[in-house]
Each structure stands twice: as structure tokens, then as C-alpha cells.
Design a protein around this motif. Structure first.
Motif, short mmCIF file in Angstrom:
data_model
loop_
_atom_site.label_atom_id
_atom_site.label_comp_id
_atom_site.label_asym_id
_atom_site.label_seq_id
_atom_site.Cartn_x
_atom_site.Cartn_y
_atom_site.Cartn_z
N THR A 5 0.62 14.29 18.53
CA THR A 5 1.72 13.90 17.66
C THR A 5 2.77 13.15 18.48
O THR A 5 3.18 13.62 19.55
CB THR A 5 2.37 15.12 16.99
N VAL A 6 3.17 11.99 17.98
CA VAL A 6 4.16 11.15 18.66
C VAL A 6 5.35 10.97 17.74
O VAL A 6 5.20 10.47 16.62
CB VAL A 6 3.55 9.76 19.00
N LEU A 7 6.52 11.40 18.19
CA LEU A 7 7.75 11.20 17.41
C LEU A 7 8.42 9.93 17.91
O LEU A 7 8.85 9.85 19.06
CB LEU A 7 8.69 12.40 17.57
N GLY A 8 8.51 8.92 17.04
CA GLY A 8 9.12 7.65 17.41
C GLY A 8 8.09 6.54 17.47
O GLY A 8 6.99 6.74 18.00
N LYS A 9 8.43 5.38 16.94
CA LYS A 9 7.48 4.26 16.93
C LYS A 9 8.09 2.99 17.52
O LYS A 9 7.76 1.88 17.13
CB LYS A 9 6.99 3.99 15.50
N GLY A 10 8.97 3.18 18.51
CA GLY A 10 9.48 2.04 19.26
C GLY A 10 8.43 1.54 20.23
O GLY A 10 7.25 1.92 20.15
N PRO A 11 8.80 0.67 21.17
CA PRO A 11 7.81 0.11 22.10
C PRO A 11 7.00 1.16 22.85
O PRO A 11 5.79 1.01 23.01
CB PRO A 11 8.68 -0.71 23.06
N ILE A 12 7.65 2.24 23.31
CA ILE A 12 6.92 3.26 24.05
C ILE A 12 6.03 4.06 23.10
O ILE A 12 4.85 4.32 23.39
CB ILE A 12 7.88 4.18 24.81
N GLY A 13 6.56 4.46 21.94
CA GLY A 13 5.77 5.22 20.98
C GLY A 13 4.55 4.45 20.51
O GLY A 13 3.44 5.00 20.40
N ARG A 14 4.72 3.16 20.20
CA ARG A 14 3.60 2.34 19.74
C ARG A 14 2.55 2.16 20.84
O ARG A 14 1.35 2.27 20.58
CB ARG A 14 4.09 0.96 19.28
N ALA A 72 -2.54 18.90 20.69
CA ALA A 72 -2.54 19.28 22.10
C ALA A 72 -1.19 18.98 22.73
O ALA A 72 -0.72 19.72 23.60
CB ALA A 72 -3.64 18.52 22.84
N ALA A 73 -0.55 17.89 22.29
CA ALA A 73 0.74 17.50 22.85
C ALA A 73 1.63 16.93 21.76
O ALA A 73 1.16 16.31 20.80
CB ALA A 73 0.56 16.49 23.97
N LEU A 74 2.91 17.16 21.94
CA LEU A 74 3.95 16.60 21.07
C LEU A 74 4.81 15.71 21.96
O LEU A 74 5.49 16.20 22.87
CB LEU A 74 4.78 17.73 20.46
N PHE A 75 4.77 14.40 21.72
CA PHE A 75 5.46 13.44 22.57
C PHE A 75 6.79 13.02 21.93
O PHE A 75 6.81 12.58 20.78
CB PHE A 75 4.60 12.19 22.77
N ASN A 76 7.86 13.16 22.68
CA ASN A 76 9.17 12.71 22.22
C ASN A 76 9.40 11.29 22.70
O ASN A 76 9.71 11.04 23.87
CB ASN A 76 10.26 13.63 22.77
N CYS A 77 9.23 10.32 21.80
CA CYS A 77 9.43 8.90 22.14
C CYS A 77 10.55 8.30 21.31
O CYS A 77 10.58 7.08 21.08
CB CYS A 77 8.13 8.12 21.91
N THR A 103 4.16 25.74 17.67
CA THR A 103 2.79 25.21 17.63
C THR A 103 2.01 25.39 18.92
O THR A 103 0.78 25.33 18.91
CB THR A 103 2.81 23.71 17.31
N GLY A 104 2.71 25.57 20.03
CA GLY A 104 2.03 25.66 21.32
C GLY A 104 1.67 24.31 21.92
O GLY A 104 1.06 24.24 23.00
N ALA A 105 2.04 23.23 21.24
CA ALA A 105 1.78 21.90 21.80
C ALA A 105 2.64 21.67 23.04
O ALA A 105 3.80 22.11 23.09
CB ALA A 105 2.10 20.82 20.75
N VAL A 106 2.09 21.00 24.02
CA VAL A 106 2.87 20.65 25.21
C VAL A 106 3.91 19.61 24.81
O VAL A 106 3.56 18.57 24.25
CB VAL A 106 1.97 20.09 26.32
N LEU A 107 5.17 19.88 25.07
CA LEU A 107 6.23 18.94 24.75
C LEU A 107 6.39 17.97 25.92
O LEU A 107 6.78 18.38 27.02
CB LEU A 107 7.55 19.67 24.49
N VAL A 108 6.09 16.71 25.69
CA VAL A 108 6.21 15.68 26.72
C VAL A 108 7.37 14.78 26.35
O VAL A 108 7.34 14.09 25.33
CB VAL A 108 4.91 14.87 26.85
#
Length: 327
Positions: A5-14, A72-77, A103-108
Motif C-alpha cells: 500500500t502506497v499513500l501518495g501519488k506524487g513523483p515518488i509514490g508513482r 507487507a508494507a505501508l509506504f508513506n509517500c 495491520t502489522g505492515a512495515v511502515l516505510v
């Protein structure tokens, strides 16, 4: 194949979402606006991976939990507007911590170098936060809160810190993005802030995505921050010269905007006020040491020749038109 899961759809998120999908993963991108106009909510790629977009308020912990469950991971972008960091970041950061716990997802966490503050001309991950600037304090607090939860055993987290980015997908505000390339290729004067002659670390967007993914999957990386492996520091003038040479454009003409002018604009423009606070990044050396992350993450940065070639090709595809020729 894993779910991410990726939060954010800016250049890094995309960039990150495409990187994960190309590796065969199921990616869910959360943002306030959902897919871009005219684009499908879900796309599949040749590798078998997919990217699905969902409309979600990043400050809504329940919604984040629902979409991140099984990941598996939750990305803060996420990247709020510069002048709204103090108000917009804390509720989003808190919601992400809650969702990671549930959720137990790794927060990156996609981080930056603001927390080190002015005067730290060769930054290391172990340097204590020393910034007196508001945005840097916000980011330092976010990491401190996440680390405290990690050390308490409530969640697993890591932060990956990059410098000013460039590469395919960089947007207009990027110092070495269209803001530099459009006038450079047209043979016009470049107007960077502060100075064009201080050594500076630049982070390539695909390298940022690589580091985020590696930090997410490597347990030894959790519980501390990492710098994105980046190529050797260059001044903005040197970066512009490389792009001009590769494009066959005239040598860059550069006339920096004085810091005093940026500060004056900040008296009436909140965004420029925040830009003025960060001008130290270009009026003194701004170099991030990535030796530790290269060893721990097992990654090497993309070389400058490849960065220039790929970035230039992407820019020309998005901004077709004639290129000024050398005299």
C-alpha cells in the motif's frame, strides 16, 4: 507476489508503485483524488503486477487500516504543500502509525534531509536532528514518534531519506526537473535560488524507489533511517552542463535569484516564505553520506550518464519541441 500500500501519488509514490508492479506485486495507491483524469482505477503490467487507485483521506486511520490490511508494507509517500506542513502532517503521520499497528505492515517513511538543519555540510544518518526550521522539526518529530513505537514493539518502521530528486516523473517544482530543463533546452537563462556553485547531493527517483523497497523487505533495516544511495555530488551548474552537453544545447547561462529577494517575496507569499527558509541547501555544501546504506541495503546508485540520458528522454517525450543549438 505480495500486496503493498502506497499513500501518495506524487513523483515518488508513482515511481514506487510502478517499480513494485513491475516486480509482480499488487499495489494499492491511496490519495485524496484517486486516479488521474482519464486513467483507469486499476491497471495491470506485463509482469503480472497491478496498480489500483483508491480515494482515501490520509488522516483517516480507519480507511488506511482497511486498505493496508494484508499488505507487507505501508509506504508513506505523501508531501503536503510546503506552507501547510505544520497543520497537515501530524494527523496523517498519526493515522499511518495507527494503521501500521493494526495491520502489522512495515511502515516505510519517505523522508528528506531537512531534520539535520543548516551548517551540517556532510550529513550522516546517525547525526542528531539539529534543525531550527519549522518543516525540519515536523519531519524530525514524525521520525521520533515512529521510532518510539518501533522500540516499544508496537510496529516495525524505517525511514528512507533522499535529497532533491530528479529523473523521469519529476514535476515542475523540482530544482533539476522541468524548472531547469525547459529553459536550459530553449537556451534561456536559468534562475536557481541562492547559488548554482555549491556541491549538492541529488537523488534519482528510481534509486529512491529501490531503496524504499529494499528497506521494507530487509528486517535489519528496520528501526533506523537510511540515505538513498545517490551519485557523486554535483553543483547545479555542473548538472545543467551535463544535460546541455547531452542534448547538444548551448552551455547554460545561470543567474541565481538572491536569497534576499526570495525572503522579500516570502513577506506576502506563504509558499515563498517556506522556500526562503530552505535556501541554505544551495548557499552552502549540502551532501548526504550514503556509505552505510550502500552496505546495508546492498544498492548502488545509478551513474550520472544514465541519469542524464533517461531523464532527458523522458523530458523530451513530455515536452516536445526544438532544442536550442550551440553557437
Amino acid at each position: 507476489m505480495a500486496r503493498h500500500t502506497v499513500l501518495g501519488k506524487g513523483p515518488i509514490g508513482r515511481t514506487l508503485a510502478r517499480h513494485l508492479a513491475d516486480a509482480g506485486h499488487e499495489v494499492h495507491v491511496l490519495s485524496r483524488s484517486g486516479p488521474r483524469p482519464g486513467s483507469p482505477a486499476r491497471t495491470e503490467v506485463a509482469s503480472g503486477g497491478s496498480v489500483a487507485h483508491h480515494v482515501v483521506d490520509g488522516a483517516d486511520a480507519d480507511a488506511l487500516t482497511t486498505h493496508a490490511r494484508g499488505s507487507a508494507a505501508l509506504f508513506n509517500c505523501v508531501n503536503p504543500a510546503y506552507h501547510r506542513w505544520v497543520t497537515d502532517w501530524p494527523p496523517v503521520a498519526a493515522a499511518l502509525l495507527t494503521a501500521a499497528e493494526r495491520t502489522g505492515a512495515v511502515l516505510v517513511i519517505t523522508g528528506n534531509l531537512y531534520g539535520y538543519g543548516a551548517g551540517n555540510q556532510h550529513m550522516h544518518e546517525d547525526d542528531a536532528p539539529a534543525t531550527r526550521e519549522t518543516k525540519g522539526r515536523v519531519r524530525a518529530r514524525m521520525w521520533a514518534d515512529a521510532l518510539a513505537r518501533h522500540e516499544a514493539g508496537a510496529l516495525r518502521t524505517t525511514e528512507v531519506r533522499g535529497s532533491d530528486y530528479l529523473g523521469p516523473g519529476a514535476e515542475a517544482h523540482a530544482h533539476a526537473g522541468p524548472r531547469m530543463l525547459t529553459p536550459l533546452l530553449a537556451g534561456k537563462v536559468l534562475r536557481p535560488v541562492g547559488s548554482a556553485d555549491q556541491p549538492h547531493t541529488w537523488t534519482y527517483l528510481p534509486d529512491f524507489a529501490d531503496a524504499l523497497v529494499r528497506a521494507a523487505e530487509l528486517p535489519a533495516a528496520w528501526g533506523r533511517p537510511w540515505h538513498v544511495p545517490s551519485p557523486e555530488p554535483l553543483t547545479l551548474r555542473q548538472v545543467a552542463e551535463r544535460f546541455a552537453a547531452a542534448a547538444g544545447a548551448p552551455a547554460p547561462r545561470i543567474s541565481p535569484v538572491p536569497v534576499a529577494v526570495v525572503r522579500a517575496l516570502g513577506l506576502v507569499n506563504p509558499m515563498m516564505r517556506e522556500v526562503a527558509a530552505m535556501t541554505y541547501q544551495f548557499t552552502e555544501p549540502f551532501v548526504a553520506d550514503d556509505a552505510a546504506s550502500r552496505r546495508a541495503l546492498g544498492l548502488q546508485p545509478t551513474d550520472w550518464d544514465t541519469i542524464v540520458a533517461r531523464t532527458l528522454a523522458a523530458h523530451r517525450a513530455d515536452h516536445p519541441g526544438p532544442v536550442a543549438t550551440r553557437p
